[in-house]
Design a protein around this motif. Structure first.
Motif, short mmCIF file in Angstrom:
data_model
loop_
_atom_site.label_atom_id
_atom_site.label_comp_id
_atom_site.label_asym_id
_atom_site.label_seq_id
_atom_site.Cartn_x
_atom_site.Cartn_y
_atom_site.Cartn_z
N GLU A 186 79.23 -57.06 -2.28
CA GLU A 186 80.14 -56.44 -1.30
C GLU A 186 79.42 -55.34 -0.53
N LEU A 187 78.65 -54.55 -1.30
CA LEU A 187 77.92 -53.44 -0.67
C LEU A 187 76.98 -53.99 0.40
N THR A 238 77.03 -57.02 1.91
CA THR A 238 77.66 -57.72 3.04
C THR A 238 78.41 -56.72 3.92
N TRP A 239 78.99 -55.72 3.28
CA TRP A 239 79.81 -54.76 4.04
C TRP A 239 78.92 -53.86 4.89
N TRP A 240 77.83 -53.35 4.29
CA TRP A 240 76.96 -52.42 5.01
C TRP A 240 75.98 -53.11 5.95
N PHE A 241 75.38 -54.19 5.44
CA PHE A 241 74.26 -54.75 6.21
C PHE A 241 74.52 -56.17 6.69
N GLY A 242 75.69 -56.72 6.35
CA GLY A 242 76.01 -58.08 6.79
C GLY A 242 75.13 -59.14 6.14
N PHE A 243 74.77 -58.95 4.85
CA PHE A 243 74.02 -60.00 4.14
C PHE A 243 74.82 -61.29 4.22
N SER A 244 74.12 -62.42 4.47
CA SER A 244 74.87 -63.68 4.44
C SER A 244 74.53 -64.40 3.14
N LEU A 245 75.47 -64.40 2.22
CA LEU A 245 75.21 -64.93 0.88
C LEU A 245 76.08 -66.15 0.62
N ARG A 246 75.54 -67.06 -0.17
CA ARG A 246 76.33 -68.23 -0.58
C ARG A 246 77.31 -67.76 -1.66
N PRO A 247 78.38 -68.56 -1.91
CA PRO A 247 79.35 -68.12 -2.91
C PRO A 247 78.71 -67.98 -4.30
N MET A 248 79.38 -67.23 -5.19
CA MET A 248 78.82 -67.00 -6.52
C MET A 248 79.11 -68.15 -7.47
#
Ligand code: ADP
Length: 468
Positions: A70-71, A73-83
């Motif tokens: 969350e940190l 994606t929220w701060w830096f817009g990481f694009s991550l696949r689901p967990m």
């Protein structure tokens, strides 16, 4: 310029804050793992109590990892696949636990937490030390200046700030302040690099792999394909059952009339013989028509419905159908058949001409069959944007709202007794729809019981040259 760019990049500042936060997080992970793992391993010998402890550790790490994602994606817009690959909603808690334990991300999350201890410590300590150094160096000349302003020669503090014995101190401090600024800019660069590094770490450790996602996609496609195959198998079985049912009635009728003709005892009169033979002929024709229909259905099923799509003058086809069926409609059913052709030029449509004739014949025959004496069946052709629409409307019995969605189903008859009397098998509309869809068109119906029905065939328009 390039060197001081991070000074104007908010992400760089966020990156520094993020890096500073690694230190407390490293402590958190350290405490969590040391307590969690040592408790789990020491209690494993006590009736296996360590196992739930270990699961608890995995659970807490999972939530910590969610926080990390969350940190990012929220701060830096990481694009991550689901967990995790989502389970069906119906899965029980045991299935969920098993899936949790089998999910590689659960274990990668634990490894991520473990890695945070050395990496987080290194990054955290580095940044905290760097920041303190930079702030100290930049602040030194200011502090020195403040001290110098307040100090008088002769004061003990005059010498203490260094003015008395070494007047070169201030320029030296200014040089050191510049070094402090350089360190600060270096930290901003490093902050950006830390963000890139953490995005890489989070992408590889905190989300399912692309291969896993692809596998799930492929499994989903297999399930859909299986369901489709089952449905089509069921349709085929249903088709055979319905076909047997349909064929039985005309065959019984033919057999009954043939037996009556052959029965030596009660020999029928010449007139009766003729009537019986007419019945036999009619039923044989119906069976022939049914076989033709079934062949179209079977070809459609096998994907062998090869159509010869060309630009077709739909108005001409409608005119032909009306000319062919008009006299019969008037003679047999006292129904007037009219063609309403447009006054303006209508573009040609993509269609298989013979199949389009078959579809319109079907619709017009239905219109005639379900319209009482004195009624009207009209066929009209209209251009509508990039389409050409053919409407077959009647002033007949209409179709009840609850039947409307089903009349295109195979063997469906809205009114069994009436449509059996018309000789249909309930295949005409199903075939018409298959054919129109194969022409990349669509077919729709509107109807009001007691008022009439309107079937609209929508075809794709083409330029009017080369009309078939
Ligand atoms: P059928 O051979 O029974 O006419 P169709 O597939 O052509 O089979 O039609 C399915 C059912 O839709 C018919 O049995 C009839 O109940 C209804 N239907 C079709 N066209 C009309 C129409 N123009 N007016 C009223 N009902 C119709």
């Amino acid at each position: 310029m390039e060197l001081i760019r991070p000074a104007f990049d908010p992400r760089a500042y966020l990156g520094v804050v993020y890096s500073l936060a690694r230190l407390p997080l490293a402590f958190f992970y350290f405490v969590l793992l040391v307590i969690g793992i040592s408790l789990s391993f020491s209690l494993i010998w006590v009736l296996g109590i360590g196992i739930p402890f270990f699961l608890l550790l995995l659970g807490i790490t999972w939530w910590a990892v969610i926080f990390e994602r969350e940190l990012g994606t929220w701060w830096f817009g990481f694009s991550l696949r689901p967990m995790a690959i989502s389970l069906p909603a119906s899965s029980g808690s045991w299935a969920r636990l098993v899936a949790f334990i089998r999910n590689p991300v659960t274990w990668k999350g634990l490894a991520f937490a473990a890695l945070q201890v050395p990496i987080g410590l290194a990054i955290g300590i580095g940044f905290w030390a760097g920041i303190m150094l930079a702030v100290g160096l930049v602040a030194a000349p200011f502090l020195f200046a403040i001290g110098a302003i307040s100090a008088q020669p002769g004061d003990p503090s005059y010498n203490a700030v260094g003015l008395g014995d070494s007047p070169a101190t201030f320029p030296l401090l200014v040089v050191l302040a510049v070094v402090g600024v350089v360190i600060a800019i270096g930290l901003l660069h490093a902050g950006r690099a830390v963000v890139v590094f953490y995005e890489f770490l989070a992408r590889t450790m905190l989300g399912v792999s692309q291969a896993q996602l692809d596998l799930v996609g492929a499994q989903g496609a297999v399930v859909v394909e299986q369901a489709r195959a089952e449905r089509s198998e069921q349709d085929r079985r249903q088709l055979v059952v319905n076909m047997g049912h349909e064929i039985r009635t005309p065959i019984a009728s033919i057999r009954g009339h043939a037996e009556a003709l052959l029965d030596g005892a009660g020999r029928p009169s010449e007139e009766e013989t003729r009537r019986y033979l007419e019945v036999i002929q009619r039923e044989t024709e119906r069976l022939g028509a049914l076989v033709d229909d079934l062949l179209v259905v079977a070809r459609g099923e096998a994907g062998e419905l090869r159509l010869d799509l060309r630009p077709v003058d739909v108005g001409a086809v409608a005119g032909e159908v009306v000319a062919a069926l008009g006299p019969i409609a008037l003679r047999d059913r006292k129904v007037k058949l009219v063609a309403r052709l447009p006054e303006t030029v209508v573009p040609a449509a993509w269609a298989d001409r013979d199949r389009l004739v078959q579809v319109l014949m079907n619709l017009v025959r239905n219109g005639i069959a379900y319209t009482p004496e004195g009624g009207i069946v009209s066929v009209s052709v209209n251009a509508a944007g990039d389409r050409v629409d053919v409407e077959v409307a009647d002033t007949g019995v209409g179709i009840a709202a609850e039947d409307l969605p089903r009349i295109f189903d195979r063997f469906y008859r809205a009114d069994e007794s009436r449509s059996r009397a018309t000789g249909g098998f309930g295949l005409g509309l199903a075939i018409s729809r298959d054919l129109v869809v194969a022409m990349a068109g669509s077919i729709e119906v509107e109807s009001e019981p007691g008022t009439g029905s309107r079937f609209t065939v929508r075809l794709r328009a083409v330029q009017p040259q080369g009309v078939a």
